[in-house]
Write a protein that holds these residues in place. Structure first.
Motif, PDB file in Angstrom:
ATOM      1  N   ILE A  85       0.889  -1.169   0.000  1.00  0.00           N
ATOM      2  CA  ILE A  85       0.000   0.000   0.000  1.00  0.00           C
ATOM      3  C   ILE A  85       0.920   1.210   0.000  1.00  0.00           C
ATOM      4  CG2 ILE A  85      -1.693   1.326   1.310  1.00  0.00           C
ATOM      5  CD1 ILE A  85      -2.817  -1.244   2.418  1.00  0.00           C
ATOM      6  N   GLY A  86       0.874   2.003  -1.060  1.00  0.00           N
ATOM      7  CA  GLY A  86       1.774   3.149  -1.178  1.00  0.00           C
ATOM      8  C   GLY A  86       1.007   4.453  -1.091  1.00  0.00           C
ATOM      9  N   THR A 138      -2.555 -16.210  -6.253  1.00  0.00           N
ATOM     10  CA  THR A 138      -1.138 -16.020  -5.941  1.00  0.00           C
ATOM     11  C   THR A 138      -0.618 -14.649  -6.366  1.00  0.00           C
ATOM     12  OG1 THR A 138      -0.729 -17.046  -8.068  1.00  0.00           O
ATOM     13  CG2 THR A 138      -0.492 -18.442  -6.117  1.00  0.00           C
ATOM     14  N   LYS A 139      -1.508 -13.853  -6.968  1.00  0.00           N
ATOM     15  CA  LYS A 139      -1.063 -12.557  -7.509  1.00  0.00           C
ATOM     16  C   LYS A 139      -0.499 -11.639  -6.422  1.00  0.00           C
ATOM     17  CE  LYS A 139      -5.289 -10.458  -6.315  1.00  0.00           C
ATOM     18  NZ  LYS A 139      -5.554 -11.548  -5.403  1.00  0.00           N
ATOM     19  N   GLN A 140       0.261 -10.655  -6.901  1.00  0.00           N
ATOM     20  CA  GLN A 140       0.737  -9.583  -6.027  1.00  0.00           C
ATOM     21  C   GLN A 140      -0.210  -8.395  -6.208  1.00  0.00           C
ATOM     22  OE1 GLN A 140       4.463  -7.951  -7.373  1.00  0.00           O
ATOM     23  NE2 GLN A 140       4.840  -6.863  -5.447  1.00  0.00           N
ATOM     24  N   THR A 141      -0.581  -7.745  -5.110  1.00  0.00           N
ATOM     25  CA  THR A 141      -1.507  -6.608  -5.198  1.00  0.00           C
ATOM     26  C   THR A 141      -0.823  -5.329  -4.740  1.00  0.00           C
ATOM     27  OG1 THR A 141      -3.317  -8.136  -4.705  1.00  0.00           O
ATOM     28  CG2 THR A 141      -3.803  -5.789  -4.535  1.00  0.00           C
ATOM     29  N   LEU A 142      -0.938  -4.290  -5.546  1.00  0.00           N
ATOM     30  CA  LEU A 142      -0.352  -2.993  -5.196  1.00  0.00           C
ATOM     31  C   LEU A 142      -1.462  -1.937  -5.193  1.00  0.00           C
ATOM     32  CD1 LEU A 142       2.722  -3.064  -7.651  1.00  0.00           C
ATOM     33  CD2 LEU A 142       2.653  -3.906  -5.293  1.00  0.00           C
ATOM     34  N   LEU A 143      -1.473  -1.126  -4.156  1.00  0.00           N
ATOM     35  CA  LEU A 143      -2.510  -0.098  -4.006  1.00  0.00           C
ATOM     36  C   LEU A 143      -1.838   1.245  -3.822  1.00  0.00           C
ATOM     37  CD1 LEU A 143      -4.802  -2.180  -3.335  1.00  0.00           C
ATOM     38  CD2 LEU A 143      -5.181  -0.860  -1.303  1.00  0.00           C
ATOM     39  N   PHE A 144      -2.247   2.233  -4.612  1.00  0.00           N
ATOM     40  CA  PHE A 144      -1.609   3.545  -4.469  1.00  0.00           C
ATOM     41  C   PHE A 144      -2.638   4.661  -4.415  1.00  0.00           C
ATOM     42  CE2 PHE A 144       3.007   3.177  -4.817  1.00  0.00           C
ATOM     43  CZ  PHE A 144       3.128   1.833  -5.084  1.00  0.00           C
ATOM     44  N   THR A 182      -2.392  -9.678   0.991  1.00  0.00           N
ATOM     45  CA  THR A 182      -1.695 -10.608   1.867  1.00  0.00           C
ATOM     46  C   THR A 182      -0.565  -9.880   2.576  1.00  0.00           C
ATOM     47  OG1 THR A 182      -2.120 -12.246   0.157  1.00  0.00           O
ATOM     48  CG2 THR A 182      -0.638 -12.910   1.944  1.00  0.00           C
ATOM     49  N   ASN A 183      -0.749  -9.693   3.867  1.00  0.00           N
ATOM     50  CA  ASN A 183       0.302  -9.095   4.685  1.00  0.00           C
ATOM     51  C   ASN A 183       0.988  -7.907   3.995  1.00  0.00           C
ATOM     52  OD1 ASN A 183       2.126  -8.758   6.742  1.00  0.00           O
ATOM     53  ND2 ASN A 183       3.546 -10.335   5.967  1.00  0.00           N
ATOM     54  N   PRO A 184       0.186  -6.890   3.624  1.00  0.00           N
ATOM     55  CA  PRO A 184       0.780  -5.815   2.827  1.00  0.00           C
ATOM     56  C   PRO A 184       1.774  -4.967   3.619  1.00  0.00           C
ATOM     57  CG  PRO A 184      -1.433  -5.214   3.514  1.00  0.00           C
ATOM     58  CD  PRO A 184      -1.228  -6.632   3.953  1.00  0.00           C
ATOM     59  N   GLU A 185       2.761  -4.509   2.927  1.00  0.00           N
ATOM     60  CA  GLU A 185       3.692  -3.536   3.508  1.00  0.00           C
ATOM     61  C   GLU A 185       3.106  -2.154   3.232  1.00  0.00           C
ATOM     62  OE1 GLU A 185       7.896  -2.441   4.729  1.00  0.00           O
ATOM     63  OE2 GLU A 185       7.409  -4.467   4.039  1.00  0.00           O
TER      64      GLU A 185
END
Ligand SMILES: Nc1ncnc2c1ncn2[C@@H]1O[C@H](COP(=O)(O)OP(=O)(O)OP(=O)(O)O)[C@@H](O)[C@H]1O
Ligand SMILES: [Mg+2]
Length: 505
Positions: free
Chosen positions: A43-44, A175-181, A198-201
């Motif tokens: 999460i950016g 299994t995808k990677q998720t990015l949120l901005f 999943t356990n987002p940074e």
């Protein structure tokens, strides 16, 4: 400062980034690119205009396997114009790698999009409604998608797109990677977002204020009926290169654009009820400087990156602090200077304070210029133009006429007439702008806006169906429809949403 060359990017991606003129990574890019490259969910959050697109775009380009013809990355954006812009930036980032990028959005010929989808794009950027439409038609094959990106995530979750996003998600491998901005991420919305990650940074660029420092922020206290003349004088005295004026409703935008035209400004409006062709034409004219004032609903508030926007005017104070942050963020991008002016009626001062509490930045009061001041500035501008022309020379073809005039009239009279002709004098042509109600008085306690959205005249009650889940009660039915191609659904249109004004930065 981190240079792009220190981020361990492949040669081809680095070459594309440098070709775009980027050398140093912005803080959000330096913070998120390495984590995204590791494959973590992210999460950016960082201020407007600080390069979030490349922050998610670069790792995605890095992860594209150009030998795989299938779609591998999906980017969802709240508006059509933003989807187009993001796809253009991804195209540039993937230029040397030859990654194929396609945008799909409502209001455009779906047949043509289907044909383009058959040409095997590896990245698809789209608005939620149209993406879902393609999924339902089985024209979007998502089995190889490894990266999902939500640009302006808070807006889409807030707007009632959550169901659509969940449907899109259910078609993408787990299994995808998720990015949120986004530049804003209210806590309740972030918690919803985390549900499907999943356990987002969480990477938040620490800043004292939520808005960028290089935007000077002012408020103008004025009664509703005074606003238009003040706006005109501000345009005359501030002479923006390009300006965006935000209005609360579509009707407001139409009326303002018409009134500005009547008074001699090159302005056009953009909102969700216009055809897509019209929206694109208006935006193109604005980008090319063929018109210098864009009047818009919040449809243009998020993400749009138009260079040369020096001034933003909030003709109506926005109803949410987040909307304020994004609206004024259309100026002061990539380190440039900008100015933002927000009109507020005396009864709406409470809203102004809520906005300030959220952004952690005070707006300075601005005294509206008088009609005389406005003329003076215009006269000076005329003088400046004459001086520039004199410096440039090349007037010999006009000299015989000049000499003739001077032989007939007093030279000072002649020059005065020229200046008068070149001065934009105050135009009092009556214009018709339907008054908007004040926003309702807000009762709010700590951390909760709690107010209704009753001030929106243009509410479309049944815009989106509520799902019974929190934050999805009809979404922002009252606001501009972002992805206007969607079928209007029956449903509740309460438009109330719990809202947090507290941020942890
Ligand atoms: N590292 C960089 N160096 C120089 N310019 C950059 C860099 N990264 C991005 N830019 C430029 O900065 C501008 C703003 O970038 P972008 O639109 O990605 O901002 P954003 O953070 O997404 O803003 P918003 O919150 O409004 O969506 C663009 O014109 C982009 O080309
Ligand atoms: Mg952006």
């Amino acid at each position: 400062m981190t240079k792009f060359s220190e981020l361990g990017l492949s040669e081809l991606t680095l070459k594309s980034v440098l070709k775009m003129g980027f050398e140093e990574a912005t803080p959000i890019q330096a913070g998120t690119i390495p984590v995204s490259l590791e494959g973590r969910d992210v999460i950016g959050q960082a201020q407007t205009g600080t390069g979030k697109t490349a922050a998610f775009g670069i790792p995605l380009i890095e992860k594209i396997d150009v030998n795989n013809p299938n779609i591998q990355g999906v980017i969802i954006a709240p508006t059509r114009e933003l989807a187009i812009q993001v796809s253009e930036e991804l195209y540039k980032l993937g230029y040397h790698k030859r990654a194929r990028v396609l945008s799909v959005y409502g209001g455009a010929d779906i047949g043509r999009q289907i044909r383009s989808l058959k040409k095997n794009p590896q990245i698809v950027v789209g608005t939620p409604g149209r993406l879902l439409d393609h999924i339902n038609r089985r024209t979007l094959k998502l089995k190889d998608v490894h990266t999902l990106i939500l640009d302006e995530a808070d807006e889409m979750l807030n707007m009632g797109f959550i169901e659509d996003i969940e449907s899109i998600l259910s078609n993408i491998p787990e299994t995808k990677q998720t990015l949120l901005f986004s530049a804003t991420m209210p806590d309740p919305i972030r918690r919803i977002a985390e549900r499907f990650m999943t356990n987002p940074e969480i990477i938040k660029v620490k800043a004292k204020e939520m808005t960028v420092e290089n935007i000077e922020q002012f408020f103008v206290k004025a009664a509703e009926r005074e606003k238009f003349d003040i706006l005109a004088r501000l345009l005359d005295t501030q002479s923006p290169e390009l300006a965006i004026i935000f209005g609360r409703t579509k009707r407001r935008v139409d009326e303002l654009a018409r009134a500005l035209n009547i008074r001699g400004y090159a302005a056009e409006g953009i909102h969700g009820d216009l055809t897509q062709a019209r929206r694109m034409t208006v935006l193109k004219k604005f980008k090319e400087g063929k018109i210098d004032v864009l009047v818009a609903t919040d449809v243009a508030a998020r993400g749009l990156d138009i260079s040369g926007v020096t001034h933003v005017y909030n003709y109506d104070i926005p109803q949410d602090p987040e909307s304020y942050v994004h609206r004024i963020g259309r100026t002061g991008r990539a380190g440039k200077q900008g100015m933002a002016m927000t009109f507020v009626t005396p009864r709406e001062m409470g809203y102004l304070r809520i906005v300030e509490n959220t952004t952690k930045k005070r707006m300075s009061p601005l005294k509206p210029p008088s009609a005389d001041e406005a003329v003076e500035v215009q006269q000076k501008l005329a003088l400046e133009k004459i001086r520039e022309q004199l410096a440039e020379g090349n007037v010999q073809d006009y000299l015989p006429f000049a000499q003739q005039l001077i032989s007939e009239e007093d030279p000072a009279q002649v020059v005065a007439a020229v200046i008068k002709l070149m001065t934009k004098e105050p135009d009092q042509t009556p214009v018709d702008i339907t008054p908007e109600d004040n926003l309702p008085m807000k009762r709010f306690n700590k951390g909760n806006g709690g107010g209704g959205r009753g001030g929106d005249r243009n509410r479309r009650g049944g815009d989106r169906k509520g799902s019974g889940k929190p934050y999805n009660k009809g979404g922002r039915g009252g606001r501009d429809s972002r992805d206007g191609d969607r079928k209007r659904r029956q449903g509740e249109g309460g438009g109330r949403k719990p809202r947090s004004n507290s941020y942890s930065s």
